[in-house]
Structures are given as C-alpha cells and as structure tokens.
Write a protein that holds these residues in place. Structure first.
Motif, PDB file in Angstrom:
ATOM      1  N   PRO A  67       0.803  -1.233   0.000  1.00 19.91           N
ATOM      2  CA  PRO A  67       0.000   0.000   0.000  1.00 19.91           C
ATOM      3  C   PRO A  67       0.832   1.277   0.000  1.00 19.91           C
ATOM      4  O   PRO A  67       0.288   2.363  -0.243  1.00 19.91           O
ATOM      5  CB  PRO A  67      -0.815  -0.122   1.304  1.00 19.91           C
ATOM      6  N   LEU A  68       2.132   1.172   0.251  1.00 19.50           N
ATOM      7  CA  LEU A  68       2.992   2.354   0.273  1.00 19.50           C
ATOM      8  C   LEU A  68       3.500   2.747  -1.118  1.00 19.50           C
ATOM      9  O   LEU A  68       4.244   3.713  -1.238  1.00 19.50           O
ATOM     10  CB  LEU A  68       4.194   2.110   1.192  1.00 19.50           C
ATOM     11  N   HIS A  69       3.100   2.010  -2.147  1.00 23.90           N
ATOM     12  CA  HIS A  69       3.713   2.220  -3.470  1.00 23.90           C
ATOM     13  C   HIS A  69       3.512   3.636  -4.001  1.00 23.90           C
ATOM     14  O   HIS A  69       4.394   4.193  -4.639  1.00 23.90           O
ATOM     15  CB  HIS A  69       3.177   1.199  -4.482  1.00 23.90           C
ATOM     16  N   ASP A  70       2.366   4.235  -3.725  1.00 28.19           N
ATOM     17  CA  ASP A  70       2.089   5.576  -4.255  1.00 28.19           C
ATOM     18  C   ASP A  70       2.040   6.647  -3.165  1.00 28.19           C
ATOM     19  O   ASP A  70       1.447   7.704  -3.359  1.00 28.19           O
ATOM     20  CB  ASP A  70       0.750   5.578  -5.008  1.00 28.19           C
ATOM     21  N   VAL A  71       2.676   6.369  -2.028  1.00 28.56           N
ATOM     22  CA  VAL A  71       2.613   7.334  -0.931  1.00 28.56           C
ATOM     23  C   VAL A  71       3.241   8.671  -1.332  1.00 28.56           C
ATOM     24  O   VAL A  71       2.877   9.728  -0.806  1.00 28.56           O
ATOM     25  CB  VAL A  71       3.302   6.753   0.330  1.00 28.56           C
ATOM     26  N   GLY A  72       4.145   8.653  -2.305  1.00 28.32           N
ATOM     27  CA  GLY A  72       4.784   9.886  -2.762  1.00 28.32           C
ATOM     28  C   GLY A  72       3.853  10.828  -3.504  1.00 28.32           C
ATOM     29  O   GLY A  72       4.209  11.996  -3.753  1.00 28.32           O
ATOM     30  N   LYS A  73       2.657  10.380  -3.845  1.00 32.24           N
ATOM     31  CA  LYS A  73       1.716  11.247  -4.552  1.00 32.24           C
ATOM     32  C   LYS A  73       1.225  12.397  -3.681  1.00 32.24           C
ATOM     33  O   LYS A  73       0.608  13.345  -4.190  1.00 32.24           O
ATOM     34  CB  LYS A  73       0.531  10.432  -5.060  1.00 32.24           C
ATOM     35  N   VAL A  74       1.497  12.325  -2.370  1.00 32.69           N
ATOM     36  CA  VAL A  74       1.134  13.462  -1.512  1.00 32.69           C
ATOM     37  C   VAL A  74       1.905  14.711  -1.930  1.00 32.69           C
ATOM     38  O   VAL A  74       1.491  15.835  -1.610  1.00 32.69           O
ATOM     39  CB  VAL A  74       1.407  13.150  -0.021  1.00 32.69           C
ATOM     40  N   GLY A  75       3.015  14.522  -2.627  1.00 32.05           N
ATOM     41  CA  GLY A  75       3.818  15.657  -3.054  1.00 32.05           C
ATOM     42  C   GLY A  75       3.523  16.141  -4.459  1.00 32.05           C
ATOM     43  O   GLY A  75       4.218  17.041  -4.963  1.00 32.05           O
TER      44      GLY A  75
ATOM     45  N   ALA B 207       8.096   1.559  -3.624  1.00 30.69           N
ATOM     46  CA  ALA B 207       7.764   2.953  -3.931  1.00 30.69           C
ATOM     47  C   ALA B 207       8.655   3.515  -5.033  1.00 30.69           C
ATOM     48  O   ALA B 207       8.188   4.212  -5.940  1.00 30.69           O
ATOM     49  CB  ALA B 207       7.882   3.804  -2.663  1.00 30.69           C
ATOM     50  N   LEU B 208       9.943   3.203  -4.963  1.00 29.87           N
ATOM     51  CA  LEU B 208      10.897   3.762  -5.922  1.00 29.87           C
ATOM     52  C   LEU B 208      10.816   3.110  -7.290  1.00 29.87           C
ATOM     53  O   LEU B 208      10.926   3.791  -8.319  1.00 29.87           O
ATOM     54  CB  LEU B 208      12.319   3.614  -5.384  1.00 29.87           C
ATOM     55  N   SER B 209      10.599   1.796  -7.345  1.00 30.82           N
ATOM     56  CA  SER B 209      10.853   1.044  -8.588  1.00 30.82           C
ATOM     57  C   SER B 209       9.636   0.411  -9.240  1.00 30.82           C
ATOM     58  O   SER B 209       9.797  -0.319 -10.226  1.00 30.82           O
ATOM     59  CB  SER B 209      11.896  -0.051  -8.311  1.00 30.82           C
ATOM     60  N   HIS B 210       8.422   0.674  -8.752  1.00 32.91           N
ATOM     61  CA  HIS B 210       7.282  -0.039  -9.336  1.00 32.91           C
ATOM     62  C   HIS B 210       6.895   0.482 -10.721  1.00 32.91           C
ATOM     63  O   HIS B 210       6.040  -0.132 -11.380  1.00 32.91           O
ATOM     64  CB  HIS B 210       6.068  -0.010  -8.389  1.00 32.91           C
ATOM     65  N   HIS B 211       7.526   1.574 -11.179  1.00 31.63           N
ATOM     66  CA  HIS B 211       7.299   2.041 -12.560  1.00 31.63           C
ATOM     67  C   HIS B 211       8.508   1.778 -13.465  1.00 31.63           C
ATOM     68  O   HIS B 211       8.562   2.299 -14.585  1.00 31.63           O
ATOM     69  CB  HIS B 211       6.952   3.530 -12.563  1.00 31.63           C
ATOM     70  N   GLU B 212       9.466   1.010 -12.976  1.00 29.20           N
ATOM     71  CA  GLU B 212      10.547   0.564 -13.850  1.00 29.20           C
ATOM     72  C   GLU B 212       9.998  -0.461 -14.841  1.00 29.20           C
ATOM     73  O   GLU B 212       8.982  -1.115 -14.583  1.00 29.20           O
ATOM     74  CB  GLU B 212      11.687  -0.063 -13.034  1.00 29.20           C
ATOM     75  N   ARG B 213      10.678  -0.607 -15.980  1.00 29.26           N
ATOM     76  CA  ARG B 213      10.263  -1.557 -17.007  1.00 29.26           C
ATOM     77  C   ARG B 213      11.348  -2.599 -17.228  1.00 29.26           C
ATOM     78  O   ARG B 213      12.542  -2.313 -17.087  1.00 29.26           O
ATOM     79  CB  ARG B 213       9.968  -0.832 -18.327  1.00 29.26           C
TER      80      ARG B 213
ATOM     81  N   LEU C  99      12.471  -7.640  -7.046  1.00 30.28           N
ATOM     82  CA  LEU C  99      11.360  -8.558  -7.309  1.00 30.28           C
ATOM     83  C   LEU C  99      10.039  -7.988  -6.805  1.00 30.28           C
ATOM     84  O   LEU C  99       9.008  -8.084  -7.492  1.00 30.28           O
ATOM     85  CB  LEU C  99      11.634  -9.912  -6.651  1.00 30.28           C
ATOM     86  N   SER C 100      10.047  -7.403  -5.615  1.00 29.62           N
ATOM     87  CA  SER C 100       8.804  -6.848  -5.069  1.00 29.62           C
ATOM     88  C   SER C 100       8.233  -5.766  -5.981  1.00 29.62           C
ATOM     89  O   SER C 100       7.004  -5.674  -6.153  1.00 29.62           O
ATOM     90  CB  SER C 100       9.043  -6.277  -3.670  1.00 29.62           C
ATOM     91  N   ALA C 101       9.097  -4.971  -6.594  1.00 28.02           N
ATOM     92  CA  ALA C 101       8.644  -3.918  -7.503  1.00 28.02           C
ATOM     93  C   ALA C 101       8.136  -4.506  -8.818  1.00 28.02           C
ATOM     94  O   ALA C 101       7.188  -3.986  -9.421  1.00 28.02           O
ATOM     95  CB  ALA C 101       9.773  -2.931  -7.776  1.00 28.02           C
ATOM     96  N   ARG C 102       8.755  -5.609  -9.262  1.00 32.97           N
ATOM     97  CA  ARG C 102       8.283  -6.276 -10.494  1.00 32.97           C
ATOM     98  C   ARG C 102       6.895  -6.873 -10.281  1.00 32.97           C
ATOM     99  O   ARG C 102       6.053  -6.843 -11.187  1.00 32.97           O
ATOM    100  CB  ARG C 102       9.263  -7.363 -10.913  1.00 32.97           C
TER     101      ARG C 102
END
Length: 359
Positions: free
Chosen positions: A212-220, A271-277, A294-297
């Motif tokens: 659930p923390l993957h998009d916590v940075g959207k607060v900024g 949070a950092l890498s879930h938009h890597e390809r 792996l968790s981000a993949r």
C-alpha cells in the motif's frame, strides 16, 4: 490472561531420568503423591524420545548413566528449540565442585546431591516450576503486547497510505485490492524452486503490508496534475513521475530510525521502482531486468492490472480479459516475462479477488 500458581502441581508434567531403578521408583512415587504427573525413564536415549514426544514442564536428570550421561542428555535438550527452555535439575551422587560447575555449563538450573531429602527435592521442584511458568506467562504477555503494538502500527501506516490515496478521488478500494493481489502473487512464487530461498512466509507478509505504500509519494504531487482529467503534458508527466522518488525518500527517513526494519526496506523498493520496465525504459532510474527488485516487479503487474480495470477520471474501466491481454502483450518489454507467466496461471484468482473488492 492470569497465572494461577496453585494449579502448577496439578498440571505439571515431570520427566524423571535415572538408571538406578530404586531411585527412579522412589522419586516417581514421591512426586506422584505430591500431585505431579510423572514419567519415569531409565536412560538418556529414552529421555530424549519421551521429551520429544511430549514436552515436559521440568526434568530431573541423573548424571552417571551408561551409553549417554546426563551432561550429554542436557546438551541435546538445550540444542532443541522446542525443549531448550525446559528446566533441568541434576540429581547425582557426584559431589565435586567441577561436576556441579559442568552441570550448570551444559544448561542445568539446579544440582541436588544424593542421598537427597525429598522435602528438599520438592521445594526445588516447586521453585523452578513456579519460575518456569512465570517466565512462560511473561513471555505470552509480552508477545501479546508486541502483537497489539505491531497491529496498531500497521493500521496507522495503512491509514497514512489511504490518506495519500484519498486525493485521487476515483481509486476506491485500490489499496485493499493491491495488497491482496501482491500476497497472492508472492504466495505462488513461494512454491517455485527458483524463489524458495528468498520468498518465504515473512516475504509474503511483508509485501502484503508494504504494497500500500507504493504511491505514498503522490502526496507531493500538485492537485492540478494528480487530478487532471485529460492527458498530461510532457512537463506534467515529468512532475508526476517524481512521486516514486518522493515516496522512497520519505520512507528512507523512516529507515534511518529503524535501519533493520525489513518492512520499510521493501516499502522503499516498491515505492521507488514499481514504474521501472523490464526493457529499461521505465522510471526513475531506468533499471533493466533482474536489476529491478522482485517486489517492484510484482507490484508493476498488480498495479497495472488494477489501474486498467478501474474507472478513472480520464478513462472507463476495462474488462478482465482485455486487461489480461494488455499484460500478456507487455511480457519482455514492460514486465518480467516469468512473472507474466505466473500472472497467467493466477488470472482467475485475480479476477475473483478484484471483483470481491470492487468499488
């Protein structure tokens, strides 16, 4: 939970180990007359078998026995995770100081020299049983308190993630779906030989908690970009992409206070890498292939599945089968091809979970 010390004698199970039948019989009778449940055994091998079959509350152990002496029996007991906390009281005719010292070195809690007085034996048995039960009680109390604190902390963290999500008014039960789908995915990887060394039960729990923390940075991210109904301009998209770095930096600040917290460590990676390809064309670092955690993949596939299926201000929802085709088409470019195969095997469960938790 309350500890009733008056029930100790009625419920305690004592293992008595002595190769001298007269001593074994005498101790057994005396202890039974005092209300204890007693299991007498005549040698070390049977003692280990009896203890493994049913964990005793206390062991009275002779030292001088054939084949396996009391010292070795005690060492083996203390090497067993399930039995190491059971108190061992040595009863022996050996009275030299070095013999007594060795008894304590191998893990004994007391030493009674033969010939013994039963009143002394009973007094020491009672004392160590009280202490053992008290230690068990305190351990359970502490464990309950730790569990309560941990659950409160997890609830607060999920609440903070939910607070960040609320700014995107169409996300609904996105976080609830995300964590269930990530747990499903990790549980499936746990069955595969390639991943069994690092995807264990703890990993499955952590990804459930950290996802659930993957998009916590959207607060900024400014509202005019985050909530824009149309397509973002290249400049706006560059700003949107910074939510990965903002989220990771926020969690890194937390990690400075709790450097050994594996949950926070995984949250940073997601949070950092879930938009890597997989092909290196993602953001923010352009990582390629297995260099992406792996968790981000896992999160990448789960997040895209949920995002495509969900209604947004800028698009209608897409049906399950069409969403699967989009993910299949991204194998080897956007997504880890091995994980896409895993997704394919789980796609029916994905659909069921998503529909159970739909907005």
């Amino acid at each position: 939970m309350e500890l009733d010390l008056s029930l100790i004698a009625k419920s305690a199970d004592i293992l008595v180990v002595d190769d001298t039948i007269e001593n074994l019989t005498l101790l057994t009778k005396m202890l039974k007359d005092s209300g204890y449940s007693v299991r007498p055994v005549p040698n070390g091998k049977l003692a280990l078998l009896a203890a493994a079959t049913k964990k005793p509350d206390l062991i009275l152990l002779d030292i001088t026995m054939p084949e396996m002496d009391g010292y070795e029996v005690c060492q083996r007991l203390k090497a067993d995770v399930k039995l190491r906390e059971v108190p061992v009281l040595f009863i022996s005719a050996l009275s030299q100081t070095e013999e007594k010292v060795k008894a304590f070195e191998v893990g004994g809690v007391d030493y009674i020299t033969k010939p013994f007085q039963f009143d002394e034996v009973k007094a020491r048995v009672d004392a160590h049983l009280h202490l053992y039960r008290l230690q068990q009680y305190l351990a359970e109390v502490v464990q309950d308190q730790v569990r309560e604190i941990y659950e409160q902390q997890m609830g607060m963290i999920f609440g903070l993630a939910k607070l960040a999500e609320i700014r995107d008014t169409d996300t609904g039960k996105h976080l609830e779906r995300i964590r269930e789908l990530c747990r499903l995915f990790a549980s499936e990887l746990q069955k595969m030989p390639k991943h069994q060394n690092h995807v264990d039960n703890d990993y499955v729990v952590r990804i459930f908690q950290a996802s659930p923390l993957h998009d916590v940075g959207k607060v900024g991210i400014p509202d005019q970009i985050l909530l824009k109904p149309g397509k973002l301009t290249p400049e706006e998209f560059d700003i949107m992409k910074t939510h990965t770095v903002i989220g990771a930096k926020t969690l890194m600040d937390v990690r400075q206070r709790y450097p050994n917290n594996q949950f926070i460590r995984m949250g940073i990676k997601i949070a950092l890498s879930h938009h890597e390809r997989w092909d290196g064309k993602g953001y923010p670092e352009g990582l390629i292939g297995d260099n992406i955690p792996l968790s981000a993949r896992i999160m990448s596939i789960v997040d895209v599945y949920d995002a495509v299926r969900s209604k947004r201000v800028y698009k209608p929802p897409v049906p399950h089968e069409e969403t699967c085709k989009i993910i299949f088409a991204g194998a080897g470019s956007q997504f880890d091809p091995e994980l896409v195969n895993v997704f394919a095997s789980l796609r029916r469960r994905f659909q069921e979970i998503w529909e159970e938790l739909q907005d």
